[in-house]
Design a protein around this motif. Structure first.
Motif, mmCIF file in Angstrom:
data_model
loop_
_atom_site.group_PDB
_atom_site.id
_atom_site.type_symbol
_atom_site.label_atom_id
_atom_site.label_comp_id
_atom_site.label_asym_id
_atom_site.label_seq_id
_atom_site.Cartn_x
_atom_site.Cartn_y
_atom_site.Cartn_z
ATOM 1 N N GLY A 274 0.718 -1.154 0.030
ATOM 2 C CA GLY A 274 0.037 -0.073 -0.183
ATOM 3 C C GLY A 274 0.895 1.285 -0.001
ATOM 4 N N GLY A 275 0.263 2.414 -0.277
ATOM 5 C CA GLY A 275 0.946 3.537 -0.346
ATOM 6 C C GLY A 275 0.141 4.605 -0.937
ATOM 7 N N ARG A 276 0.664 5.688 -0.954
ATOM 8 C CA ARG A 276 0.228 7.070 -1.502
ATOM 9 C C ARG A 276 0.377 7.181 -2.929
ATOM 10 N NH1 ARG A 276 -3.049 9.469 1.817
ATOM 11 N NH2 ARG A 276 -2.742 9.446 4.013
ATOM 12 N N LEU A 277 -0.543 7.528 -4.018
ATOM 13 C CA LEU A 277 -0.258 7.677 -5.190
ATOM 14 C C LEU A 277 0.551 8.873 -5.403
ATOM 15 C CD1 LEU A 277 -1.100 5.953 -7.657
ATOM 16 C CD2 LEU A 277 -2.635 7.615 -8.161
ATOM 17 N N TYR B 118 2.952 5.525 -9.973
ATOM 18 C CA TYR B 118 4.092 5.478 -8.954
ATOM 19 C C TYR B 118 3.320 5.907 -7.467
ATOM 20 C CZ TYR B 118 7.816 5.339 -11.902
ATOM 21 O OH TYR B 118 8.960 4.939 -13.075
ATOM 22 N N LEU B 119 3.849 4.831 -6.579
ATOM 23 C CA LEU B 119 3.168 4.770 -5.370
ATOM 24 C C LEU B 119 4.299 5.259 -4.156
ATOM 25 C CD1 LEU B 119 1.125 1.818 -4.675
ATOM 26 C CD2 LEU B 119 0.473 4.081 -4.607
ATOM 27 N N ILE C 127 -8.505 5.821 -9.164
ATOM 28 C CA ILE C 127 -7.565 6.498 -8.176
ATOM 29 C C ILE C 127 -7.224 7.889 -8.908
ATOM 30 C CG2 ILE C 127 -6.494 4.298 -7.500
ATOM 31 C CD1 ILE C 127 -4.353 4.741 -9.440
ATOM 32 N N ASN C 128 -6.675 8.288 -7.772
ATOM 33 C CA ASN C 128 -5.870 9.912 -8.163
ATOM 34 C C ASN C 128 -4.985 10.158 -7.131
ATOM 35 O OD1 ASN C 128 -8.790 10.346 -6.380
ATOM 36 N ND2 ASN C 128 -7.220 11.623 -5.827
ATOM 37 N N ILE C 129 -4.137 11.136 -7.589
ATOM 38 C CA ILE C 129 -3.000 11.635 -7.124
ATOM 39 C C ILE C 129 -3.422 11.859 -5.813
ATOM 40 C CG2 ILE C 129 -1.082 13.209 -7.092
ATOM 41 C CD1 ILE C 129 -1.248 13.213 -10.053
ATOM 42 N N GLY C 130 -2.315 11.403 -4.741
ATOM 43 C CA GLY C 130 -2.432 11.829 -3.375
ATOM 44 C C GLY C 130 -3.313 10.900 -2.556
ATOM 45 N N LYS C 131 -4.327 10.063 -3.237
ATOM 46 C CA LYS C 131 -4.930 9.149 -2.543
ATOM 47 C C LYS C 131 -4.119 7.807 -2.241
ATOM 48 C CE LYS C 131 -9.574 6.581 -3.451
ATOM 49 N NZ LYS C 131 -10.371 6.249 -4.325
ATOM 50 N N TYR C 132 -4.555 7.408 -0.959
ATOM 51 C CA TYR C 132 -3.878 5.973 -0.370
ATOM 52 C C TYR C 132 -4.540 4.860 -1.031
ATOM 53 C CZ TYR C 132 -2.061 2.725 2.510
ATOM 54 O OH TYR C 132 -1.336 1.559 3.460
ATOM 55 N N VAL C 133 -3.697 4.007 -1.452
ATOM 56 C CA VAL C 133 -4.137 2.680 -2.237
ATOM 57 C C VAL C 133 -3.598 1.548 -1.268
ATOM 58 C CG1 VAL C 133 -3.931 1.463 -4.230
ATOM 59 C CG2 VAL C 133 -3.892 4.036 -4.527
ATOM 60 N N SER C 134 -4.665 0.755 -0.846
ATOM 61 C CA SER C 134 -4.332 -0.525 -0.158
ATOM 62 C C SER C 134 -3.870 -1.477 -1.098
ATOM 63 C CB SER C 134 -5.611 -0.876 0.799
ATOM 64 O OG SER C 134 -6.671 -1.151 0.081
ATOM 65 N N PRO C 135 -3.202 -2.569 -0.634
ATOM 66 C CA PRO C 135 -2.715 -3.888 -1.528
ATOM 67 C C PRO C 135 -4.274 -4.404 -2.147
ATOM 68 C CG PRO C 135 -1.650 -3.875 0.446
ATOM 69 C CD PRO C 135 -2.800 -2.838 0.633
#
Length: 405
Positions: free
Chosen positions: A102-105, A124-125, A223-231
């Motif tokens: 996971g991470g922020r976009l 990129y994350l 998704i969009n930039i700055g959004k946290y994305v989980s696995p």
């Protein structure tokens, strides 16, 4: 006195004769005038009848009224089996893109509809854990190098009888444990798309690339930039429409009529004026008890333009192959029980001249009808394939205007 009387009678007769001739001439002139008037009227009627089949339109009117031009097509309208279904992709040609960690976009490099190659970076994350994982890998690799050298040294000493077996076994266990840890750490970084050779040079990156697992077109960006994305989060969907095919349902009573290699004609339920072709390549071996049908798969022959996975189709499995001249149903107009179409007579940069001609309309299916021409026309004659109703309305409008005039 008698002579004067004779002369008077003569003049009276002469005057009467002249008067009769003038009346006769007037009657002849009147008849000629009537005849000429009738001829002119007949000629005008003939011209009006001829012009009543012709209509002139501005080219921009074609777009406004959604009028389309084309040529007569060869369409198979023989004996068919009516089926329906939708456009499908095999599972290996459709991919959901997500991340292992996971991470922020940080960035996105594609938009919906973009074509991507397999292995192309689409986003990129960022995650601080990424930095720690790279540091741990370098630490494990350094320990492994030391233990590998120690293992080789103890092995030589054991052969020379200088060290004990127990000491060698401890070194050997430490060596293989370190080797296993290094391999696991390396595989994890590779799964995240990081370059191991770059990391081993001491270059630490703070983001991981999101890579396209297959080639195809991007759709459903969630998704969009700055959004946290989980696995577990789906970020993109990629589809390879090159392997788009038909998935059709053939009902129990018609199963014996469907065979591998048969040609199928089909159209989209949302656009019936365009015909596509496909060929059956597989028959399902499982019978659906709910629908009482078997799945039939057919590969699309020719262009895939305008076709997308999930679209519903109306299809016909060709039983007897009978191709005829045909036009879309929107190319016909019916008046007083007779069928007509419009053909192009002349066209320039601003206007187009169309002529209304009578035809015979045959069998219809899939939004197309057989067309039989009363009189011969040129090959590849341009005809109105869509919007004939509106062209006819313009023609009738012109007729009414002439009559009022």
């Amino acid at each position: 006195m008698k002579n004067i009387l004779k002369i008077s009678i003569f003049f009276l007769l002469l005057i009467a004769l002249i008067s009769c001739e003038e009346n006769k001439q007037q009657r002849n002139n009147h008849k000629n005038s009537i005849r000429k008037s009738e001829e002119l009227h007949t000629k005008d009627n003939n011209n009006e009848e001829e012009s009543s089949t012709m209509v002139t339109l501005k080219l921009n009117q074609l777009n406004v009224m959604n009028i389309e031009l084309g040529i007569v097509s060869q369409v198979n309208l023989g004996s068919t089996l009516k089926v329906n279904g939708q456009l499908e992709l095999p599972p290996q040609k459709k991919a959901s893109v997500s991340t292992i960690l996971g991470g922020r976009l940080q960035s996105i490099s594609v938009i919906e509809g973009d074509y991507v190659k397999k292995g192309q970076v689409v986003a990129y994350l960022n995650n601080p854990e990424i930095i720690k994982m790279q540091r741990d890998y370098l630490s494990v690799k350094s320990s492994f190098t030391f233990l590998e050298n120690e293992y080789q040294r103890k092995k030589i000493l054991l052969n020379d009888g200088i060290t004990s077996v127990k000491s060698f076994q401890q070194t050997e266990a430490d060596y293989y444990e370190s080797k296993s840890s290094l391999s696991a750490s390396k595989s994890t970084l590779q799964l995240m798309g990081l370059n191991i050779a770059t990391i081993e040079k001491g270059i630490i990156v703070s983001s991981i690339p999101i890579i396209a697992p297959i080639k195809g077109y991007v759709q459903n960006i969630e998704i969009n930039i700055g959004k946290y994305v989980s696995p577990a989060k789906e970020m993109f969907e990629i589809v390879d429409n090159e392997f788009l095919h038909l998935g059709l349902k053939v009902f129990e009573k018609d199963i014996d009529k469907a065979k591998v290699g048969q040609i199928i004609t089909f159209s989209l339920t949302t656009r019936s004026d365009k015909i596509y072709e496909a060929e059956i390549f597989a028959l399902g071996k499982a019978f659906d008890m709910d629908t009482r049908a078997v799945k039939v798969h057919a590969k699309i022959v020719g262009t895939h333009e305008g076709l997308l996975t999930g679209m519903f189709v109306d299809a016909r499995i060709i039983i007897t192959n009978t191709k005829v001249n045909a036009l879309p149903d929107a190319a016909f107009v019916n008046e007083d029980g007779l069928d007509y179409i419009f053909i192009q007579i002349e066209k320039n940069k601003e206007e187009i001249v169309l002529e209304k001609i009578q035809v015979n309309r045959g069998v219809s299916d899939l939004g197309f009808s057989e067309v039989v021409f009363v009189n011969d026309i040129q090959n590849n004659m341009i005809v109105v394939t869509k919007g004939a109703y509106y062209v006819n309305a313009e023609l009738n409008k012109g007729e009414f205007g002439e009559h009022n005039h």
